[in-house]
Each structure stands twice: as C-alpha cells, then as structure tokens.
Design an enzyme around this catalytic site. Structure first.
Site, PDB file in Angstrom:
ATOM      1  N   CYS A  84       0.872  -1.307   0.047  1.00  0.00           N
ATOM      2  CA  CYS A  84       0.031  -0.035  -0.126  1.00  0.00           C
ATOM      3  C   CYS A  84       0.959   1.336   0.007  1.00  0.00           C
ATOM      4  O   CYS A  84       0.399   2.355  -0.140  1.00  0.00           O
ATOM      5  CB  CYS A  84      -0.998  -0.116   1.238  1.00  0.00           C
ATOM      6  SG  CYS A  84      -1.829  -1.665   1.441  1.00  0.00           S
ATOM      7  N   CYS A 210     -13.648  -0.383   7.648  1.00  0.00           N
ATOM      8  CA  CYS A 210     -12.577  -0.575   6.835  1.00  0.00           C
ATOM      9  C   CYS A 210     -12.623   0.184   5.550  1.00  0.00           C
ATOM     10  O   CYS A 210     -13.916   0.744   5.066  1.00  0.00           O
ATOM     11  CB  CYS A 210     -12.958  -2.328   6.327  1.00  0.00           C
ATOM     12  SG  CYS A 210     -12.939  -3.182   7.855  1.00  0.00           S
ATOM     13  N   LYS A 332     -10.354   5.683   4.118  1.00  0.00           N
ATOM     14  CA  LYS A 332     -11.627   4.975   4.713  1.00  0.00           C
ATOM     15  C   LYS A 332     -12.963   5.536   3.687  1.00  0.00           C
ATOM     16  O   LYS A 332     -13.711   5.020   3.289  1.00  0.00           O
ATOM     17  CB  LYS A 332     -11.803   5.410   6.027  1.00  0.00           C
ATOM     18  CG  LYS A 332     -13.170   5.584   6.620  1.00  0.00           C
ATOM     19  CD  LYS A 332     -13.285   4.092   6.883  1.00  0.00           C
ATOM     20  CE  LYS A 332     -14.858   3.463   6.965  1.00  0.00           C
ATOM     21  NZ  LYS A 332     -15.524   3.048   5.975  1.00  0.00           N
ATOM     22  N   HIS A 336      -9.334   3.708  -1.600  1.00  0.00           N
ATOM     23  CA  HIS A 336      -7.866   2.993  -1.261  1.00  0.00           C
ATOM     24  C   HIS A 336      -7.392   2.058  -2.572  1.00  0.00           C
ATOM     25  O   HIS A 336      -7.521   0.916  -2.614  1.00  0.00           O
ATOM     26  CB  HIS A 336      -7.827   2.318  -0.155  1.00  0.00           C
ATOM     27  CG  HIS A 336      -6.367   1.733   0.287  1.00  0.00           C
ATOM     28  ND1 HIS A 336      -5.142   2.301  -0.448  1.00  0.00           N
ATOM     29  CD2 HIS A 336      -5.966   0.458   1.039  1.00  0.00           C
ATOM     30  CE1 HIS A 336      -4.183   1.579   0.216  1.00  0.00           C
ATOM     31  NE2 HIS A 336      -4.435   0.624   0.937  1.00  0.00           N
TER      32      HIS A 336
END
Lengths: 389, 131
Positions: A84, A210, A332, A336
């Site tokens: 990430c 998540c 969030k 992402h």
C-alpha cells in the site's frame, strides 16, 4: 530548504472504473501535466506505482506500457511495488532524482484496480491483498489484511483502553470529510451506531471500520527547487521524506503496536524539514482501517501515545478541530486503490497547501505531513510538505 | 517419548531453514532460530540475526505453552478458507509466533501448542486454551 517541489497534481475520482490501467493513469497524469503547465517533451522520467496488477489483471511491465499511451516512450520509466506504500516510494525516488540532478522534471504516480470490475470477488481480492503477508508463516493461517490491523488494534485496545466507539468515530469523521471531496469514493453523514451495527469483518473491525476496494489513479509533477518558478503550476515544497522498514512476519516485530517504521520515518522526515510534530497544521494518514488511524497519529507524534482514541472522540482530528486528520476523507472515505494511494496523499497536501480545495480547506495551512504504510506496517513513508515561500 | 521423534539438536544441521521448521512443526516441536552472538530468538527462521546481523544462527526448541499477545477472529475469509476462525499472536517466553486457535481465547489467556493445519501443502501451528 526544499528537497524538490511539486508543481502539478491530479487524480481520478476514486471509485469504480471499468477501463484499462493505462486510461486510468493517463487521466490522472494529464491532469497533473496540465496543472503544472509542463510540455510533453520536458518530462525526463516516469516513476510509477502499481502493487498487484500482475495478480489482479495479469498486467506487468507497466511503466513503459503506460508511458507509451502518454507518448512518453523512450525516457527512463520504472515501476515500484511496496504494497500500500507503493507510490509513496515512487515519489521518494522521484524527489531524490531531481535533488541529485539526475532528472529535472519527473512524472510520478500510481494506478490500481481493486473493485469487482477486475473480475475478482471479495474472497479473491481478500486473498490477493493477503499476498503481502508472509508466504510461509502467515498465509497458511488464513491471515487477511483486516486481520493484520485487527491484531495490532486489539493489542492497542488492551494496552491503552481504546474502545470500539472511539474507532467508529474515525469512520464517522472521515466519511464526514469525504462529503466535501468530489473525488472521494464515499462520503456522508453516518453515526457511531451505524458503524457498530455493520457486519464484522475481523474483530474489532466492522465493515464500516474498513476502507473500500477502489479503482483509481493519482499523479504529480516533481521538479527541482531551482526550476520550480519556471512552471505555471504553483509550487509546493517537499522538505522531508522519511522511509523505514520493519521485520516481517508481524510476530518478529519488536513493538508491533507502535508501528516502529512509521515512527522512525516520521523522525527522519521532521529532521530533514527542520520541524517537529508541533509545527504540523494537518495530516493525511494511512487509515486503511479505523484502528490504523488511531495508531498513525500517535506514531507521527501528533498526539501522545495511547491518546489516539480519546483525541478522536473529542473531535480534535475533525476538520473543525485543532489537528485535522484526513481532510480528504482518507483511505476510509476517499478510497484505497492500493498503488494510487501514496501519491493521492501528495495530491491532497499539494492542493491544501495551495489553498484550493474549497469546503474541506484547512485554514491557513502551511505545513503538512503524509503517512503511508505498506503491508503489515513493514514499510512506512512519511512526507513533509510546506507552502512555497 | 517415541524413539523416532526428531529433535532440534539432532535434526537441524547448520542454520535452520523452512524445511527444518516445517518438519519439526509437523512432529510437534516448535523450532525457533537463536543467534549465537547476541541470543536474539525468533519463532521462524531468518538467514541473519534481525538484532545484530550475525550469520551464526542455531535451531532452538521453543516452549509449547505461552500467552496470547493479541487475537482476532477472521469473519471475511479469503479464497481457500470458509468458516470464520481465530488467529492469535502467541508470546512464548518472549518469542512471538502467529498461530490458529482451536476454541476461543482472549489477550493474556494461557495457551498450548496442540496441532497443525495445512493449507496448500504448508503447515501452520494451532494452539488451544489451557483450562
């Protein structure tokens, strides 16, 4: 003293995109190129990030492919993969290259597709993300990435008394910020009860703790300090980039909950910039899960150790608070798309420090920090940017 | 104790590797890797010490009981896994190991190494609560 300057920034909407990576990246890249006022033949190099294209889309050797679509073939192009933190690491190398005089003008960015548009459902994508956990000592257990951050967060709750309600407040805040970001995947008014009523993914995380699976791309134009004034785009200074790693697997980390790599990367970035956490006006942090934001603001020294939960509950990290965190909506709410996330944080810092983001503007912001984690926190890149003089 | 039961001392020649780890795990032994220079111990092999960088690493038998350092139950499982399951990081007298849990545990509970599970040919440790 700036190590380099960002003179152009752009990104796609983060959400669901049914188009090839090259088209997704081109949209972000052209937006950055136009913002900077750079001519095509002025770009010396491409530093590109994509984490999982080899698995998700059977698509590798992306740097020259994407460069070709943009008519940039011929120049040196390279692709980065650090889970990430992929495009933050591309950005670090771009900064180093202009600082060292290797290149004058660098296009840096990332693109990724993670939604079911790839043909992969939730279970398949969960497996794909878990490729960043240890191949022989973690993957056979069925460890997932919500699981990785759940292990860290559960221990944080045990040591400091952090509560599920405090975690939920992170989601509530970031969704609220997302309302003001037209490029965010999500955004809206949710309350703590809605977060806590959503299905459990890996306890203590509910679905709404998540970040979503998103598709998207982001890009910036990095130039040397000396050349910055020669472009149309208003320059924003890059004054520090810290990069550290930690042991894999998680069980071998000395202090998993403190995210040692992030703490050390922050120290390095602040030292380069000649500032401390007290000087920071706002932060974009890696809130892949709500607990990750609580841990991140402690690792950056923005709040005392163990205080991340209570500080969030008191509203201090809201746009209206003393230390706004994730004004973009963060991972969030903004979304992402793994390889695009690092430079998307740089896009937000650039636009905020220019004062051009409208309703989500942090008033009078002059110094900001971006915090991007890779994998189980084994990679951390922390970047300090400051409004141009 | 079975006379054929392998032991760390007899089975591991030189620096312990994955093959040693999995063979011993399947035989009921948790093999760690201990640095001959600084004493740092990890529950899975490295080729150089993560503390001091020494190449002098030896296999060492870890305790089979320990305490839960952290835990989570995975409800959304990846391809190849179905029903929810609990995973925990276990503290074995200062050396940590990630494992599956048979039953249910909370942080600070005492647990013992009880079994292995195998996924795609790769074994992993299972711990159970000590009543």
């Amino acid at each position: 003293m700036a190590r380099a300057c960002v003179v152009g920034a752009g990104m796609t909407h983060f959400g669901v995109h049914d188009k090839p990576l090259e088209e997704l990246f081109a949209e972000a890249a052209l937006s950055a190129i136009h913002d900077a006022g750079v001519d095509g033949d002025e770009i010396d190099s491409l530093y590109f990030g994509n984490a999982m294209g080899g698995i998700t889309e059977n698509d590798t050797h992306l740097a020259p492919k994407l460069a070709s679509y943009l008519g940039l073939q011929g120049i040196p192009c390279q692709r980065f993969e650090d889970a990430c933190a992929t495009s933050s690491n591309a950005f670090k190398h771009a900064v180093q290259s202009v600082e060292a005089g290797v290149h004058d003008v660098v296009l840096v960015g990332g693109a990724e597709r993670c939604t079911p548009e790839t043909g992969l459902d939730t279970k398949e994508m969960t497996r794909t993300f878990a490729s960043a956990s240890h191949r022989t000592y973690e993957q056979p257990l069925g460890l997932t990435f919500p699981g990785v951050f759940a292990l860290l967060t559960k221990r944080h709750m045990y040591e400091y008394g952090t509560t599920e309600e405090q975690l939920a407040e992170v989601a509530v805040k970031n969704h609220d910020h997302g309302r003001y970001n037209p490029r965010a995947h999500f955004g809206g008014q949710v309350d703590v009860a809605e977060v806590l009523d959503s299905p459990i993914v890996a306890d203590p995380f509910h679905l709404m703790d998540c970040c979503p699976f998103s598709d998207g791309a982001s890009a910036v134009i990095v130039v040397s300090d000396e050349l910055a004034e020669s472009f149309r785009g208003e320059p924003v200074d890059v004054t520090g980039v810290g990069h550290r790693t930690d042991t894999v697997p998680i069980a071998d980390k000395n202090a998993p909950v403190e995210t040692t790599a992030a703490k050390e990367a922050a120290t390095e970035a602040y030292e380069q910039a000649g500032i401390s956490a007290d000087n920071i006006d706002f932060a974009e942090v890696h809130d892949c899960f709500t607990g990750a934001e609580v841990i991140a603001i402690e690792a950056l020294g923005l709040v005392p150790e163990g205080e991340g939960g209570p500080v969030t509950k008191r509203g201090e990290t809201h746009l209206s608070g003393e230390m706004p965190v994730n004004p973009s909506g963060g991972l969030k709410a903004k979304g992402h798309p793994i390889g695009a996330t690092g430079t998307a944080q740089i896009v937000e810092l650039t636009e905020q420090l220019r004062g051009e983001v409208g309703e989500r503007q942090v008033p009078d912001a002059t110094k900001a920090v971006a915090h991007n984690l890779g994998g189980d926190t084994a990679t951390a890149v922390v970047t300090v940017m400051e409004a141009g003089q | 104790m079975n006379g054929d039961r392998p032991s760390v001392a007899e089975d591991v020649r030189g620096v312990p590797d994955y093959d040693d780890w999995r063979e011993l795990l399947e035989a009921g032994i948790l093999m760690g890797s201990q640095c001959g220079s600084c004493g740092q111990t990890t529950a899975t092999p490295h080729r150089r010490c993560i503390e001091c960088g020494s190449e002098h690493l030896n296999g060492t038998e870890l305790p089979t009981t320990g305490e839960v350092y952290s835990e989570t139950t995975i409800n959304v499982t990846p391809t190849g896994f179905d029903e929810p399951y609990q995973i925990a990081i276990i503290d074995l007298d200062g050396t940590r190991l990630t494992a599956r849990i048979a039953g249910t545990v909370e942080i600070a509970d005492r647990v013992r190494f009880s079994d292995t599970i195998t996924t795609n040919g790769c074994p992993a440790p299972v711990f159970e609560p000590i009543e």
